[in-house]
Design an enzyme around this catalytic site. Sequence first.
Site, PDB file in Angstrom:
ATOM      1  CB  CYS A 113      -0.503   5.547  -7.539  1.00 12.33           C
ATOM      2  SG  CYS A 113       0.069   4.473  -6.204  1.00 12.33           S
ATOM      3  CG  HIS A 221       2.952   8.740  -6.937  1.00 20.46           C
ATOM      4  ND1 HIS A 221       1.765   9.335  -6.580  1.00 20.46           N
ATOM      5  CD2 HIS A 221       2.925   7.491  -6.409  1.00 20.46           C
ATOM      6  CE1 HIS A 221       1.042   8.493  -5.842  1.00 20.46           C
ATOM      7  NE2 HIS A 221       1.732   7.364  -5.728  1.00 20.46           N
ATOM      8  CD  GLU A 223       1.758  12.400  -8.298  1.00 17.52           C
ATOM      9  OE1 GLU A 223       1.322  11.956  -7.210  1.00 17.52           O
ATOM     10  OE2 GLU A 223       2.016  11.675  -9.273  1.00 17.52           O
TER      11      GLU A 223
END
Length: 258
Positions: A113, A221, A223
Amino acid sequence: MSRPIVGIIGNMSLLSDSYPVHAGGTMNSAAVAQVAGCMPLLIPTDPRFVGVEELLDACHGFLLTGGRPNVHPSEYGEEATEAHGAFDRCRDAVTLPLVRACVDRGQPFLGICRGFQEVNVAMGGTLHPEIRDLPGRMNHRMPPEGTIEEKFALRHRVRFSEGGVFARLFGATEVMTNTLHGQGIKDAGCRIVIDGRADDGTPEALFVESAPGFTLSVQWHPEWNAASDPVSRPLFEAFGAAVRAWAEGRSPRALRSA
C-alpha cells in the site's frame, strides 16, 4: 537456527489522541512470523532515532507497511494540496533512501500500500493524490463502515502480465484482492515495472527491473489473513525465502518479467 530479521516500518500515531507512539499492525507481524518464517522487528521510522546504514546492518529484509499518512508530494516535485491528506516526513526521510539502498544491494523488501507507493517515489515516480476523482476509476478507499473483516474483504480483480513475475508466483494471471487506498501511481519511476492492474487501470503490482534482489510490491493488503489467503501466502513465503537467502549470504534470485 535463529530466524532472519525483517524490519517492519512503523507509523507515527497518537495514542488516546495525545501520546505519540510508533506502531505497527499485528497482522504485519503475524504474516512475517507465521508465513515468511522470520522474526518481526518494529522500526521507529524517524531519522532522529535510526539511520539507513544501521537498519541495513541490523535487518535482513524490510516490510514497507501501509499507513494513513501519504508520501509528501515534494518528494516527487509537486506542491501539497488538501487532496494529498496527512504526511509523515520522518517516515519519508527513512524509507525512501532505504528503498534505494536495498535496490542497489539486493537486500529484500516487500512493499504494501503506502510502501508500494514509496517504492515508486523512491525510484523517481509520481502519485495521484485521489484516484477516485479520475475518470473511469473506482473508489479504492477502505469502506468507512463495517467490521474489520468487511473492510479487508476482497473487492476487485487484479490482472497480471502473462508470464510475468506475479503470474508465475501465483500460478494465475488474475486474482481477487482487497483495497484500502486513496492514492495511486501516476507516473512509474525509473526501472519500475507495473506487472498488475485493477480493471480500472490502477497499478496494483510492481517490481524493480534488473534489481538483484526481491522488490515485489503490491497496492493491496496481503497481510490480512496471510496464512490462509491463496494470494497472500505465496507472496509472503517468497519474501521469506528471499530474506533467508540474504541472511545466509546466498546470491539473491533476480526477479524479471520473463
